[in-house]
Write a protein that holds these residues in place. Structure first.
Motif, PDB file in Angstrom:
ATOM      1  N   LYS A   1       0.735  -1.188   0.055  1.00 46.66           N
ATOM      2  CA  LYS A   1       0.168   0.086  -0.016  1.00 46.66           C
ATOM      3  C   LYS A   1       1.017   1.243  -0.029  1.00 46.66           C
ATOM      4  CE  LYS A   1      -4.068  -1.775   2.404  1.00 46.66           C
ATOM      5  NZ  LYS A   1      -4.957  -1.948   3.598  1.00 46.66           N
ATOM      6  N   SER A   2       0.354   2.199  -0.716  1.00 48.20           N
ATOM      7  CA  SER A   2       1.072   3.500  -0.646  1.00 48.20           C
ATOM      8  C   SER A   2       0.794   4.263   0.896  1.00 48.20           C
ATOM      9  CB  SER A   2       0.346   4.668  -1.797  1.00 48.20           C
ATOM     10  OG  SER A   2      -0.867   4.965  -1.390  1.00 48.20           O
ATOM     11  N   GLU A   3       1.699   5.251   1.268  1.00 50.83           N
ATOM     12  CA  GLU A   3       1.501   5.938   2.529  1.00 50.83           C
ATOM     13  C   GLU A   3       0.463   6.322   2.718  1.00 50.83           C
ATOM     14  OE1 GLU A   3       4.711   7.234   5.540  1.00 50.83           O
ATOM     15  OE2 GLU A   3       4.576   5.578   4.122  1.00 50.83           O
ATOM     16  N   SER A   4      -0.271   7.031   1.719  1.00 47.60           N
ATOM     17  CA  SER A   4      -1.710   7.608   1.817  1.00 47.60           C
ATOM     18  C   SER A   4      -2.789   6.496   2.030  1.00 47.60           C
ATOM     19  CB  SER A   4      -2.110   8.324   0.595  1.00 47.60           C
ATOM     20  OG  SER A   4      -2.148   7.691  -0.367  1.00 47.60           O
ATOM     21  N   GLU A   5      -2.562   5.143   1.836  1.00 47.61           N
ATOM     22  CA  GLU A   5      -3.560   4.251   1.957  1.00 47.61           C
ATOM     23  C   GLU A   5      -3.356   3.437   3.153  1.00 47.61           C
ATOM     24  OE1 GLU A   5      -4.516   2.434  -2.301  1.00 47.61           O
ATOM     25  OE2 GLU A   5      -2.406   2.193  -1.597  1.00 47.61           O
ATOM     26  N   ARG A   6      -2.367   3.592   3.843  1.00 50.63           N
ATOM     27  CA  ARG A   6      -1.930   2.860   4.932  1.00 50.63           C
ATOM     28  C   ARG A   6      -2.683   3.691   6.389  1.00 50.63           C
ATOM     29  NH1 ARG A   6       4.344   2.506   5.238  1.00 50.63           N
ATOM     30  NH2 ARG A   6       4.184   0.693   6.716  1.00 50.63           N
ATOM     31  N   ILE A   7      -2.920   3.041   7.325  1.00 49.68           N
ATOM     32  CA  ILE A   7      -3.653   3.597   8.462  1.00 49.68           C
ATOM     33  C   ILE A   7      -3.222   3.224   9.736  1.00 49.68           C
ATOM     34  CG2 ILE A   7      -5.205   1.376   8.504  1.00 49.68           C
ATOM     35  CD1 ILE A   7      -7.750   3.485   9.435  1.00 49.68           C
TER      36      ILE A   7
ATOM     37  N   TYR B   1      -2.561   2.760  13.869  1.00 46.25           N
ATOM     38  CA  TYR B   1      -3.667   1.793  14.942  1.00 46.25           C
ATOM     39  C   TYR B   1      -4.713   2.688  15.610  1.00 46.25           C
ATOM     40  CZ  TYR B   1      -0.064  -1.940  14.766  1.00 46.25           C
ATOM     41  OH  TYR B   1       0.799  -2.998  14.280  1.00 46.25           O
ATOM     42  N   ALA B   2      -4.300   3.909  15.732  1.00 47.51           N
ATOM     43  CA  ALA B   2      -5.185   4.765  16.578  1.00 47.51           C
ATOM     44  C   ALA B   2      -6.329   5.271  15.579  1.00 47.51           C
ATOM     45  CB  ALA B   2      -4.413   6.039  17.128  1.00 47.51           C
ATOM     46  N   ARG B   3      -5.843   5.424  14.325  1.00 41.78           N
ATOM     47  CA  ARG B   3      -6.940   5.850  13.416  1.00 41.78           C
ATOM     48  C   ARG B   3      -8.041   4.497  13.104  1.00 41.78           C
ATOM     49  NH1 ARG B   3      -6.347   7.030   7.159  1.00 41.78           N
ATOM     50  NH2 ARG B   3      -8.581   7.209   6.819  1.00 41.78           N
ATOM     51  N   LYS B   4      -7.202   3.495  13.107  1.00 43.36           N
ATOM     52  CA  LYS B   4      -8.190   2.217  12.710  1.00 43.36           C
ATOM     53  C   LYS B   4      -9.096   1.946  13.812  1.00 43.36           C
ATOM     54  CE  LYS B   4      -9.246  -1.879  10.921  1.00 43.36           C
ATOM     55  NZ  LYS B   4     -10.197  -2.099  11.949  1.00 43.36           N
ATOM     56  N   ALA B   5      -8.765   2.341  15.366  1.00 41.80           N
ATOM     57  CA  ALA B   5      -9.809   2.235  16.194  1.00 41.80           C
ATOM     58  C   ALA B   5     -10.826   3.224  16.179  1.00 41.80           C
ATOM     59  CB  ALA B   5      -8.831   2.212  17.635  1.00 41.80           C
ATOM     60  N   LEU B   6     -10.508   4.394  15.737  1.00 35.35           N
ATOM     61  CA  LEU B   6     -11.340   5.340  15.459  1.00 35.35           C
ATOM     62  C   LEU B   6     -12.528   5.168  14.644  1.00 35.35           C
ATOM     63  CD1 LEU B   6      -9.275   8.470  16.331  1.00 35.35           C
ATOM     64  CD2 LEU B   6     -10.936   7.496  17.881  1.00 35.35           C
ATOM     65  N   LEU B   7     -11.765   4.676  13.213  1.00 36.71           N
ATOM     66  CA  LEU B   7     -12.641   4.324  12.229  1.00 36.71           C
ATOM     67  C   LEU B   7     -13.807   3.226  12.706  1.00 36.71           C
ATOM     68  CD1 LEU B   7     -13.528   5.222   9.392  1.00 36.71           C
ATOM     69  CD2 LEU B   7     -11.622   3.473   8.663  1.00 36.71           C
ATOM     70  N   ASP B   8     -13.183   2.201  13.288  1.00 41.54           N
ATOM     71  CA  ASP B   8     -14.160   1.126  13.778  1.00 41.54           C
ATOM     72  C   ASP B   8     -15.443   1.555  14.396  1.00 41.54           C
ATOM     73  OD1 ASP B   8     -12.395  -0.670  12.543  1.00 41.54           O
ATOM     74  OD2 ASP B   8     -11.547  -1.354  14.481  1.00 41.54           O
ATOM     75  N   LEU B   9     -15.082   2.744  15.265  1.00 42.53           N
ATOM     76  CA  LEU B   9     -16.202   3.547  15.909  1.00 42.53           C
ATOM     77  C   LEU B   9     -17.065   4.076  15.236  1.00 42.53           C
ATOM     78  CD1 LEU B   9     -14.167   4.774  19.129  1.00 42.53           C
ATOM     79  CD2 LEU B   9     -15.883   2.858  19.157  1.00 42.53           C
ATOM     80  N   VAL B  10     -16.700   4.703  13.961  1.00 43.66           N
ATOM     81  CA  VAL B  10     -17.477   5.290  13.222  1.00 43.66           C
ATOM     82  C   VAL B  10     -18.260   4.398  12.503  1.00 43.66           C
ATOM     83  CG1 VAL B  10     -17.440   6.602  10.712  1.00 43.66           C
ATOM     84  CG2 VAL B  10     -15.689   7.312  12.641  1.00 43.66           C
TER      85      VAL B  10
ATOM     86  N   TYR C   1       2.699   4.678  14.001  1.00 47.27           N
ATOM     87  CA  TYR C   1       2.918   3.334  13.403  1.00 47.27           C
ATOM     88  C   TYR C   1       1.682   2.887  12.734  1.00 47.27           C
ATOM     89  CZ  TYR C   1       7.624   3.039  15.184  1.00 47.27           C
ATOM     90  OH  TYR C   1       8.971   3.242  15.598  1.00 47.27           O
ATOM     91  N   PHE C   2       2.014   2.189  11.493  1.00 46.64           N
ATOM     92  CA  PHE C   2       0.599   1.675  10.687  1.00 46.64           C
ATOM     93  C   PHE C   2       0.192   0.211  11.181  1.00 46.64           C
ATOM     94  CE2 PHE C   2       2.570   4.853   7.796  1.00 46.64           C
ATOM     95  CZ  PHE C   2       1.631   5.838   7.694  1.00 46.64           C
ATOM     96  N   THR C   3      -0.909  -0.048  10.637  1.00 46.86           N
ATOM     97  CA  THR C   3      -1.439  -1.344  11.200  1.00 46.86           C
ATOM     98  C   THR C   3      -0.502  -2.581  10.311  1.00 46.86           C
ATOM     99  OG1 THR C   3      -3.377  -1.230   9.553  1.00 46.86           O
ATOM    100  CG2 THR C   3      -3.726  -0.601  11.767  1.00 46.86           C
TER     101      THR C   3
END
Length: 204
Positions: free
Chosen positions: A4-10, A12-21, A69-71
């Motif tokens: 994945k490109s840098e812009s496509e990676r996520i 750990y914190a953002r992934k947890a927030l996105l799960d809440l969304v 760090y990314f997932t």
């Protein structure tokens, strides 16, 4: 598997927030913790980059490393949530580099003016991108915890004492710093009692 490109990676914190969304729980989660829902939502869905100030607010819920760090990466440091940190204060990393801040600025591509605002005046902060660039050598936690007076055992003079305007340590100060763990009392004696003529020679 295509990388994945840098812009496509996520992170750990953002992934947890996105799960809440996706569960439609983010608003309630933010309200329970008195956090800014609008700002956090934009970060979660990727329309905004998390600011240093926002990360400081969310330290009790996500460690600094979880933002850096990314997932698809393993976090190489032991990490855990921290107490919320005042972004206007001097963090451990910033205080460590109050003297040689221009060396850090050169690594990060910062201008001298930006470096002074970050390391001396506390009018600006390093971004998560800057912190990520340094993460191979520095635990991200150092950017979000306060520094005590000793920091690393060396004496750090106040700005304008024996430090040049360019952020380079003076000859006098470099001679002090290369002696490991020199007693602070001895260094303070030298810095507080030189003649005016001698001080004029070491201030560049």
């Amino acid at each position: 598997m295509e990388k994945k490109s840098e812009s496509e990676r996520i992170s750990y914190a953002r992934k947890a927030l996105l799960d809440l969304v996706e569960k439609r729980e983010l608003r309630a989660w933010c309200m329970e913790r008195d956090l800014p829902h609008s700002s956090i939502y934009k970060v979660a869905v990727g329309t905004d980059i998390p600011s240093y100030i926002l990360v400081c607010q969310m330290l009790p819920y996500f460690s600094p490393a979880e933002w850096v760090y990314f997932t698809d990466e393993e976090i190489p440091y032991k990490h855990e949530p921290l107490p919320a940190f005042n972004p206007k204060e001097f963090s451990l990393f910033i205080k460590k580099h109050k003297i040689d801040y221009m060396e850090i600025a050169e690594k990060l591509g910062l201008t001298e003016a930006n470096a002074k605002n970050i390391f001396l005046h506390r009018r600006a902060n390093l971004s998560l991108l800057h912190i990520r660039k340094l993460a191979a050598e520095v635990n991200p936690e150092e950017f979000f915890v306060p520094a005590d007076e000793s920091v690393d055992g060396f004496f750090y003079p106040d700005r304008g004492d024996i430090v040049s305007l360019s952020g380079k340590t003076s000859w006098f100060c470099r001679r002090i710093r290369i002696i490991p763990r020199m007693p602070v009392l001895l260094v303070q004696f030298w810095s507080q009692n030189p003649t005016e003529l001698f001080m004029s020679k070491v201030i560049l």
